[in-house]
Design a protein around this motif. Structure first.
Motif, mmCIF file in Angstrom:
data_model
loop_
_atom_site.group_PDB
_atom_site.id
_atom_site.type_symbol
_atom_site.label_atom_id
_atom_site.label_comp_id
_atom_site.label_asym_id
_atom_site.label_seq_id
_atom_site.Cartn_x
_atom_site.Cartn_y
_atom_site.Cartn_z
ATOM 1 N N PRO A 125 37.457 48.776 31.376
ATOM 2 C CA PRO A 125 38.392 47.766 31.867
ATOM 3 C C PRO A 125 38.492 46.655 30.829
ATOM 4 N N LYS A 126 39.652 46.045 30.703
ATOM 5 C CA LYS A 126 39.849 45.063 29.639
ATOM 6 C C LYS A 126 38.815 43.937 29.646
ATOM 7 N N CYS A 174 37.727 43.049 41.047
ATOM 8 C CA CYS A 174 37.676 44.328 40.349
ATOM 9 C C CYS A 174 38.801 45.252 40.808
ATOM 10 N N LEU A 177 43.042 49.353 43.336
ATOM 11 C CA LEU A 177 43.468 49.831 42.030
ATOM 12 C C LEU A 177 44.839 49.298 41.634
ATOM 13 N N GLY A 229 41.102 43.101 37.408
ATOM 14 C CA GLY A 229 41.390 44.424 37.940
ATOM 15 C C GLY A 229 42.550 45.162 37.330
ATOM 16 N N PHE A 241 45.175 47.095 34.534
ATOM 17 C CA PHE A 241 45.020 48.309 33.731
ATOM 18 C C PHE A 241 44.884 48.031 32.237
ATOM 19 N N THR A 271 41.059 50.236 26.499
ATOM 20 C CA THR A 271 40.943 50.354 27.948
ATOM 21 C C THR A 271 41.012 51.783 28.463
ATOM 22 N N TYR A 311 40.818 48.419 38.251
ATOM 23 C CA TYR A 311 40.731 49.522 37.297
ATOM 24 C C TYR A 311 39.341 49.573 36.666
ATOM 25 N N LYS A 312 38.681 50.723 36.816
ATOM 26 C CA LYS A 312 37.328 50.937 36.294
ATOM 27 C C LYS A 312 36.371 49.817 36.700
ATOM 28 N N GLY A 313 36.568 49.333 37.921
ATOM 29 C CA GLY A 313 35.730 48.248 38.415
ATOM 30 C C GLY A 313 34.262 48.616 38.525
ATOM 31 N N ASP A 361 40.917 37.790 30.622
ATOM 32 C CA ASP A 361 41.203 38.232 29.253
ATOM 33 C C ASP A 361 41.610 37.099 28.330
ATOM 34 N N ASP A 376 35.856 44.818 45.154
ATOM 35 C CA ASP A 376 36.881 45.832 44.890
ATOM 36 C C ASP A 376 38.172 45.374 45.552
#
Length: 273
Positions: free
Chosen positions: A22-23, A53, A102, A8, A10, A18, A55-57, A128, A99
């Motif tokens: 999302p990464k 999730c 954020l 989740g 940034f 990104t 960011y941009k989930g 990641d 979710d």
């Protein structure tokens, strides 16, 4: 055993990618790095995933909602309103997408998974980083330690929180910010956790790598599994290029599930959607 993946953040250090994704959806070899991580766990028989999730989930949710059709050959008969599937290559995974907010910190994201994980041990990792770690051995090691948590220690120079390790016992004795004097032993993620760790997390503002882990150390409840093999996170664009070069060479160390050949990239990349 369930696998919780933190996905989740940034991803500000790799903002070149990104800004649109999302990464965890940034691709290596035509597949999101998240997919590579899940393939590692699935190789060891763990196929029940829970994705945190943020960011941009919605793009991560879209990726899995479309996964079957993206990886199958189909005939769409518009006249008769039918779809025939000729070749299905979807993974036998169960994926729960949650979710977790954020701006929620790592500890808060973990705590929000409590109802989904239930009262049983679970694996935790970041969305990641790839490795050739033996997940089965990690879990077995954790069970032998009778500790609330096990963290994987890896050798890596750079920007990460350093671990102080006991010289005679498999325990972490301290956790701190990296300094130039460190011996390059860091927190590589790939945790195994008992459900009691949820009680160590206050709420959304809690950083897992700070107070909860420090408390585990102070109570002698943080075991350390030393991984001597490959580990690499994708923190920057340079890291991404390094991983891509390894994949293209056919010698990616984390590709432990290899068959006769590298899998073909998905027909449609996440970047084009």
């Amino acid at each position: 055993m369930k696998v919780v993946i933190l996905a989740g953040g940034f991803g500000t250090r790799i903002s070149e990618e990104t800004v649109t994704l999302p990464k965890p959806l940034v691709e290596i070899g035509g597949r999101p790095i998240l997919w590579h991580i899940m393939k590692l766990y699935a190789h060891h028989g763990l196929t029940d995933f829970m994705i945190c999730c943020g960011y941009k989930g919605h793009l991560i949710k879209k990726y899995f909602l479309e996964y079957f059709e993206r990886n199958s050959d189909v005939t769409v008969d518009l006249r008769n309103n039918t779809v025939d599937v000729h070749r299905a290559a979807a993974e036998p995974w169960r994926v729960t997408l949650v979710d977790t907010g954020l701006n929620t910190m790592t500890g808060g994201r973990i705590k929000r998974m409590r109802d989904y994980v239930g009262d049983e041990p679970f694996c935790l990792t970041y969305g990641d980083g790839v490795s050739d770690i033996d997940i089965s051995s990690l879990i077995q090691f954790h069970r032998q330690q009778a500790a609330l948590a096990t963290v994987t220690a890896v050798a890596q120079p750079g920007r990460f929180g350093a671990l102080d390790l006991s010289s005679d016992r498999p325990r972490v004795t301290g956790f701190r910010e990296k300094s130039g004097m460190d011996g390059h032993i860091i927190n590589g993620g790939f945790f195994v956790l008992e459900p009691a760790v949820f009680d160590l997390i206050d709420g959304d503002d809690t950083v897992w790598e700070q107070e909860p882990m420090r408390r585990l150390v102070s109570e002698d409840q943080l075991a350390v599994y030393r991984h001597q093999g490959y580990w690499q996170n994708m923190d920057t664009l340079r890291d991404k290029h390094l991983l891509q070069e390894l994949w293209d060479s056919g010698k990616a160390p984390w590709y432990v599930w290899r068959d006769a050949k590298m899998p073909a990239p998905a027909h449609e990349t996440t970047a084009s959607r």
